[in-house]
Write a protein that holds these residues in place. Structure first.
Motif, PDB file in Angstrom:
ATOM      1  N   ALA A  43      30.293 -16.706  61.142  1.00  0.00           N
ATOM      2  CA  ALA A  43      31.603 -16.998  61.728  1.00  0.00           C
ATOM      3  C   ALA A  43      32.540 -15.805  61.566  1.00  0.00           C
ATOM      4  N   SER A  44      32.485 -15.161  60.404  1.00  0.00           N
ATOM      5  CA  SER A  44      33.324 -13.984  60.173  1.00  0.00           C
ATOM      6  C   SER A  44      32.877 -12.810  61.037  1.00  0.00           C
ATOM      7  N   MET A  45      31.566 -12.598  61.136  1.00  0.00           N
ATOM      8  CA  MET A  45      31.032 -11.488  61.926  1.00  0.00           C
ATOM      9  C   MET A  45      31.391 -11.616  63.399  1.00  0.00           C
ATOM     10  N   PHE A  46      31.330 -12.851  63.913  1.00  0.00           N
ATOM     11  CA  PHE A  46      31.534 -13.079  65.342  1.00  0.00           C
ATOM     12  C   PHE A  46      32.966 -13.505  65.675  1.00  0.00           C
ATOM     13  N   ASN A  47      33.842 -13.558  64.652  1.00  0.00           N
ATOM     14  CA  ASN A  47      35.228 -13.992  64.864  1.00  0.00           C
ATOM     15  C   ASN A  47      35.250 -15.350  65.564  1.00  0.00           C
ATOM     16  N   SER A  48      34.454 -16.263  65.024  1.00  0.00           N
ATOM     17  CA  SER A  48      34.299 -17.580  65.632  1.00  0.00           C
ATOM     18  C   SER A  48      34.458 -18.645  64.558  1.00  0.00           C
ATOM     19  N   SER A  49      34.486 -19.907  64.965  1.00  0.00           N
ATOM     20  CA  SER A  49      34.587 -20.996  63.997  1.00  0.00           C
ATOM     21  C   SER A  49      33.204 -21.362  63.478  1.00  0.00           C
ATOM     22  N   ARG A  50      33.161 -21.974  62.295  1.00  0.00           N
ATOM     23  CA  ARG A  50      31.880 -22.399  61.737  1.00  0.00           C
ATOM     24  C   ARG A  50      31.256 -23.497  62.587  1.00  0.00           C
ATOM     25  N   ASN A  51      32.082 -24.345  63.196  1.00  0.00           N
ATOM     26  CA  ASN A  51      31.542 -25.392  64.066  1.00  0.00           C
ATOM     27  C   ASN A  51      30.810 -24.789  65.266  1.00  0.00           C
ATOM     28  N   THR A  52      31.379 -23.712  65.823  1.00  0.00           N
ATOM     29  CA  THR A  52      30.735 -23.048  66.959  1.00  0.00           C
ATOM     30  C   THR A  52      29.421 -22.416  66.533  1.00  0.00           C
ATOM     31  N   VAL A  53      29.430 -21.762  65.378  1.00  0.00           N
ATOM     32  CA  VAL A  53      28.196 -21.156  64.852  1.00  0.00           C
ATOM     33  C   VAL A  53      27.150 -22.228  64.589  1.00  0.00           C
ATOM     34  N   ARG A  54      27.586 -23.340  64.005  1.00  0.00           N
ATOM     35  CA  ARG A  54      26.647 -24.425  63.692  1.00  0.00           C
ATOM     36  C   ARG A  54      25.997 -24.963  64.964  1.00  0.00           C
ATOM     37  N   GLU A  55      26.786 -25.103  66.028  1.00  0.00           N
ATOM     38  CA  GLU A  55      26.249 -25.605  67.298  1.00  0.00           C
ATOM     39  C   GLU A  55      25.281 -24.597  67.919  1.00  0.00           C
ATOM     40  N   ALA A  56      25.599 -23.306  67.796  1.00  0.00           N
ATOM     41  CA  ALA A  56      24.702 -22.271  68.327  1.00  0.00           C
ATOM     42  C   ALA A  56      23.362 -22.294  67.593  1.00  0.00           C
ATOM     43  N   ILE A  57      23.405 -22.457  66.284  1.00  0.00           N
ATOM     44  CA  ILE A  57      22.164 -22.530  65.506  1.00  0.00           C
ATOM     45  C   ILE A  57      21.380 -23.785  65.872  1.00  0.00           C
ATOM     46  N   ARG A  58      22.098 -24.885  66.144  1.00  0.00           N
ATOM     47  CA  ARG A  58      21.420 -26.114  66.562  1.00  0.00           C
ATOM     48  C   ARG A  58      20.641 -25.886  67.857  1.00  0.00           C
TER      49      ARG A  58
END
Length: 232
Positions: A43-58
């Motif tokens: 989330a820090s690397m991509f300047n994104s929210s953890r929820n967005t990262v979690r959905e991308a990993i899903r």
């Protein structure tokens, strides 16, 4: 670089994180079994929210590209590729002809690794190979001995330091291990493989190219005598 790139507003934020994860895997040369950074780090690397990262990993999980492992997080895998190789391994006949074809492929790789191995192998690596070889000889079941035979060769390839070759051997494991099982239908075959591995190790210690090529070629050919013409 992915580490400093912000996710732009165009399109889906989740889709863009998925794309960023693909770039991250390429740039860091991540392969099967390697772990991704944590959700917070991504989330820090991509300047994104953890929820967005979690959905991308899903999404990557749904495609079989990563899987979650306890205490590790998201780990790169490829269940589709593994399933295909399992099916291929099951379908192929292990005959004298297929044995020669597969061992010919292995010969092109393992015999020609000597220069890479000689420049990188050390005492700890030699002891690792010896330990695997000793375990193979002591294995109570022939199937266990075959698995340790594969481990010996996969470890040897790994010591060459070429990640692509290591990944290829990982992908081919079901097929190569089935071939090794077909060539180890007696305790005599296991004992012979132990002696041949020992000769290969000695050639590595001495940095002897001729001896290494000779013993590796002899070893890769030896299992043919234990495979019947119509073996499966």
């Amino acid at each position: 670089m992915v580490e400093t790139a912000d996710i732009e507003d165009r399109g889906s934020a989740v889709d863009q994180v998925v794309d960023a994860l693909r770039r991250l895997m390429r740039e860091r040369n991540l392969g099967l079994g390697d772990a991704l950074p944590s959700e917070a780090e991504l989330a820090s690397m991509f300047n994104s929210s953890r929820n967005t990262v979690r959905e991308a990993i899903r999404i990557l999980k749904a495609y079989g590209i990563v899987e979650s492992r306890q205490k590790v997080g998201a780990v790169i895998t490829d269940r589709r590729q593994q399933a295909l190789m399992d099916q291929f391994s099951f379908a192929i006949d292990i005959s004298a002809e297929s044995f020669l074809d597969i061992q010919g492929f292995r010969r092109l790789i393992e015999v020609n690794l000597c220069d890479l191995l000689f420049s990188s192998i050390d005492d700890a690596a030699i002891e690792t190979l010896r330990s695997i070889n000793d375990s193979m000889k002591a294995a109570p079941e022939l199937s266990q001995a075959a698995a340790l035979d594969f481990k010996f060769h996969a470890t040897l390839v790994g010591f060459a330091g070429n990640q692509t070759l290591s990944q290829v051997y990982g992908i081919l494991q079901p097929l190569l291990q089935r071939l090794m099982e077909a060539g180890k239908r007696s305790r005599e075959a296991v004992d012979n493989a132990y002696d041949e591995h020992s000769d290969i190790i000695e050639a590595l210690i001495k940095r002897d190219r001729i001896a290494y090529a000779y013993h590796m070629n002899r070893h890769l050919q030896a299992g043919l005598q234990f495979i019947a013409p119509n073996a499966v």
